[in-house]
Design an enzyme around this catalytic site. Structure first.
Site, PDB file in Angstrom:
ATOM      1  N   HIS A 164       1.051  -1.647   0.204  1.00 29.58           N
ATOM      2  CA  HIS A 164      -0.137   0.042   0.096  1.00 29.58           C
ATOM      3  C   HIS A 164       0.512   1.539   0.296  1.00 29.58           C
ATOM      4  O   HIS A 164       0.858   2.350  -1.286  1.00 29.58           O
ATOM      5  CB  HIS A 164      -0.961  -0.339   0.944  1.00 29.58           C
ATOM      6  CG  HIS A 164      -1.952   1.382   1.132  1.00 29.58           C
ATOM      7  ND1 HIS A 164      -3.188   1.302   0.997  1.00 29.58           N
ATOM      8  CD2 HIS A 164      -1.573   2.699   1.476  1.00 29.58           C
ATOM      9  CE1 HIS A 164      -3.287   1.795   0.922  1.00 29.58           C
ATOM     10  NE2 HIS A 164      -2.978   3.351   1.376  1.00 29.58           N
ATOM     11  N   GLU A 165       1.539   1.485   0.867  1.00 29.54           N
ATOM     12  CA  GLU A 165       2.461   2.560   1.159  1.00 29.54           C
ATOM     13  C   GLU A 165       3.824   2.838  -0.527  1.00 29.54           C
ATOM     14  O   GLU A 165       3.659   3.766  -0.225  1.00 29.54           O
ATOM     15  CB  GLU A 165       3.380   2.855   2.321  1.00 29.54           C
ATOM     16  CG  GLU A 165       2.613   2.408   3.559  1.00 29.54           C
ATOM     17  CD  GLU A 165       1.110   3.305   3.551  1.00 29.54           C
ATOM     18  OE1 GLU A 165       1.505   4.296   2.801  1.00 29.54           O
ATOM     19  OE2 GLU A 165       0.469   3.241   4.375  1.00 29.54           O
ATOM     20  N   HIS A 215       1.773   4.259  -2.814  1.00 27.77           N
ATOM     21  CA  HIS A 215       2.037   5.923  -2.392  1.00 27.77           C
ATOM     22  C   HIS A 215       3.412   6.884  -2.766  1.00 27.77           C
ATOM     23  O   HIS A 215       3.509   7.370  -3.970  1.00 27.77           O
ATOM     24  CB  HIS A 215       1.729   6.018  -1.267  1.00 27.77           C
ATOM     25  CG  HIS A 215      -0.072   6.897  -1.083  1.00 27.77           C
ATOM     26  ND1 HIS A 215      -0.595   7.184  -1.668  1.00 27.77           N
ATOM     27  CD2 HIS A 215       0.082   5.596   0.420  1.00 27.77           C
ATOM     28  CE1 HIS A 215      -1.706   6.895  -0.162  1.00 27.77           C
ATOM     29  NE2 HIS A 215      -1.730   6.029   0.416  1.00 27.77           N
ATOM     30  N   GLU A 233      -4.892   7.694  -3.194  1.00 33.90           N
ATOM     31  CA  GLU A 233      -4.987   6.354  -2.844  1.00 33.90           C
ATOM     32  C   GLU A 233      -5.938   5.665  -3.601  1.00 33.90           C
ATOM     33  O   GLU A 233      -5.044   4.412  -3.258  1.00 33.90           O
ATOM     34  CB  GLU A 233      -6.479   6.415  -1.664  1.00 33.90           C
ATOM     35  CG  GLU A 233      -6.376   5.757  -0.785  1.00 33.90           C
ATOM     36  CD  GLU A 233      -5.672   5.395   0.395  1.00 33.90           C
ATOM     37  OE1 GLU A 233      -4.674   5.807   0.322  1.00 33.90           O
ATOM     38  OE2 GLU A 233      -6.102   4.046   1.255  1.00 33.90           O
TER      39      GLU A 233
END
Ligand code: ZN
Length: 503
Positions: free
Chosen positions: A267-268, A271, A297
């Site tokens: 997820h990170e 980003h 997101e």
């Protein structure tokens, strides 16, 4: 220097200061000894004050007005100068519409009410939090009135503009209402299906150092560039983007739960790859920033979900496990791992929710904050209304307010209008990914071979390189040829989950 050149030079300096503040914040979450907190708060307060002063000085207003008067700078609305002027005008107007006394009061109330929220949540006593929520709401309404909203809009819109430019409550509703009904139907079908996947990761013993090496390996393989970034540990995972050349990811590790660290790092890193993919020559200007929280997101969710919860990804990943965990994972098959990362079921806590129910958690919050902002719901009635909706949408009984309406930090900080960006991210992710699959035949076969470069390149070209050039709705239309719709997410979820649940 022309007024525009002076404006950009001034803006770059302001961004440098702001990025320095972000770096101090990263340090606070990862490195700072407890004894340094008071000093760090003063440092951050000082920098925030300087940034605000520089951004709202009347000279900026003059430079924007003088630049707007030069026709050719804005003739093409997608040109670098027009985009920078669009964003600088918006930011300046918003910042200067809020009286200094109100800004100060908001910051103070946000700080004290976060403390109150922590205590109220620990004791699960809403009455301790209620006066702070009421004060935050009062200030949020005042702020919305300062910003103003279109005649056909509502107060919520004025605040959401900070997070998702151009998005309104009515616009969110148009997508959320059909999505809600379809998700509830899908959830019902899955729960009535013949199969229930287990979570095999919890059976595998995975030492911390091996987990760290493994998740770093995955982040690197999917395309996060460690020569322009880091991965560290913090209580809550986040991505701090100072510059495309210096992007900081964090995660947390739990014993024998490498699935948690893996999905948070993917997820990170999503980003992070967005930030690394922004054009360095636009750094320090609005153009070189992400388009919105929702678009940002979408990048994290693509890697966490569309990739990290896909069968081809696990075919590759399964083969990597022995290198890091030896025989510990020997008894677990690809099929078990793939099914295990796709466990779905109603739950109480948003941050632990799966791909289907997560969006229902968000809808409860969106509907309630919209009603709170409009004055249709009193803060005192929030717990009862929260619990009623959890029963209706997710069929769960909320046992207490700590696991109910006080589980998230957002409202205690006065952040109303933020929650929908999470579901907008899921929707954009699904719609972009559908287009990437159409553009790149064989894309997921490459995942199974551990090659993720095709998707990364596609995202670099279609999303990242544009930075903030297009507003989220325009970017979506431009990339996919369609306005944002719930269909791609629904199709993706049904196609993946129905077979896993024997439906
Ligand atoms: Zn995120």
């Amino acid at each position: 220097m022309t007024p525009y050149e002076e404006l950009i030079a001034h803006t770059r300096e302001t961004y440098l200061l702001a990025a320095t503040g972000e770096l101090l914040q990263w340090d606070q979450e990862t490195m700072l000894p407890p004894g340094g907190i008071a000093h760090r708060s003063r440092q951050l307060g000082q920098i925030a004050g300087l940034v605000h002063e520089r951004a709202t000085t009347p000279r900026v207003g003059e430079l924007i007005a003088a630049s707007e008067a030069i026709r050719e700078l804005s003739a093409d609305p997608a040109s670098d100068s027009a985009v920078n002027l669009r964003e600088l005008r918006r930011d300046y107007d918003r910042a200067t519409k809020i009286p200094a006394a109100l800004a100060r009061e908001k910051a103070e109330v946000a700080a004290t009410s976060q403390h109150a929220w922590v205590e109220a949540r620990e004791k699960s006593d809403f009455s301790l939090f209620r006066p702070f929520l009421e004060k935050n709401l009062e200030l949020a309404r005042k702020t919305a009135e300062c910003y103003g909203w279109p005649a056909d809009g509502e107060p919520w819109d004025a605040l959401a503009e900070d997070f998702e430019p151009g998005m309104t409550a009515a616009g969110v509703s148009r997508v959320f209402v059909p999505l809600r009904e379809s998700l509830r139907k899908l959830l019902g079908e899955l729960m009535a299906g013949g199969r229930r996947p287990a979570r095999p990761f919890e059976k595998i013993v995975m030492p911390l150092a091996a987990q760290q090496a493994f998740v770093r390996h995955v982040a690197e393989r999917i395309g996060f560039d460690f020569s322009r970034g880091r991965l560290d540990v913090s209580a809550h995972p986040f991505c701090s983007g100072h510059d495309p050349g210096d992007i900081r990811l964090t995660t947390r590790y739990r014993d024998n739960r490498v699935g948690d660290a893996l999905s948070s790092v993917m997820h990170e890193a999503g980003h992070g790859m967005y930030h690394q993919g922004l054009r360095p020559d636009h750094g320090g200007t609005p153009l070189g920033q992400p388009a919105s929280l929702g678009i940002n997101e979408s990048q994290s969710r693509t890697w966490e979900n569309q990739v990290g919860r896909s069968e081809p990804f696990w075919r590759w990943c399964h083969g990597e496990l022995p290198r890091f965990f030896g025989d510990a994972a020997a008894g677990v098959s690809v099929e078990e791992l793939y099914a295990g990362v796709n466990v779905v079921g109603p739950s109480l806590i948003r941050v632990e929710a799966d791909e289907v129910t997560y969006n229902l958690h968000i809808m409860v919050r969106f509907e309630l904050e919209r009603a709170l902002m409009a004055g249709d719901l009193a803060a005192a009635d929030l717990p009862a209304e929260w619990n009623r909706r959890y029963k209706e949408y997710l069929d769960v009984v909320v046992p207490n307010d700590a696991q109910g309406c006080m589980q998230d930090v957002h409202w205690s900080m006065g952040a109303f209008g933020y929650f929908p960006t999470y579901t907008l991210g899921n929707l954009y992710a699904a719609q972009f990914f559908e287009k990437a699959l159409a553009d790149l035949p064989g894309l997921t076969d490459a995942f199974a071979a551990g090659d993720f470069s095709g998707l990364k390149r596609w995202l670099n070209q279609n999303i990242h390189a544009h930075g903030n050039r297009y507003r989220p709705a325009d970017l979506c239309q431009r990339v996919t040829g369609k306005p944002l719709s719930p269909e791609p997410l629904l199709k993706y979820l049904a196609a993946k989950l129905k077979p896993l649940y024997g439906v």
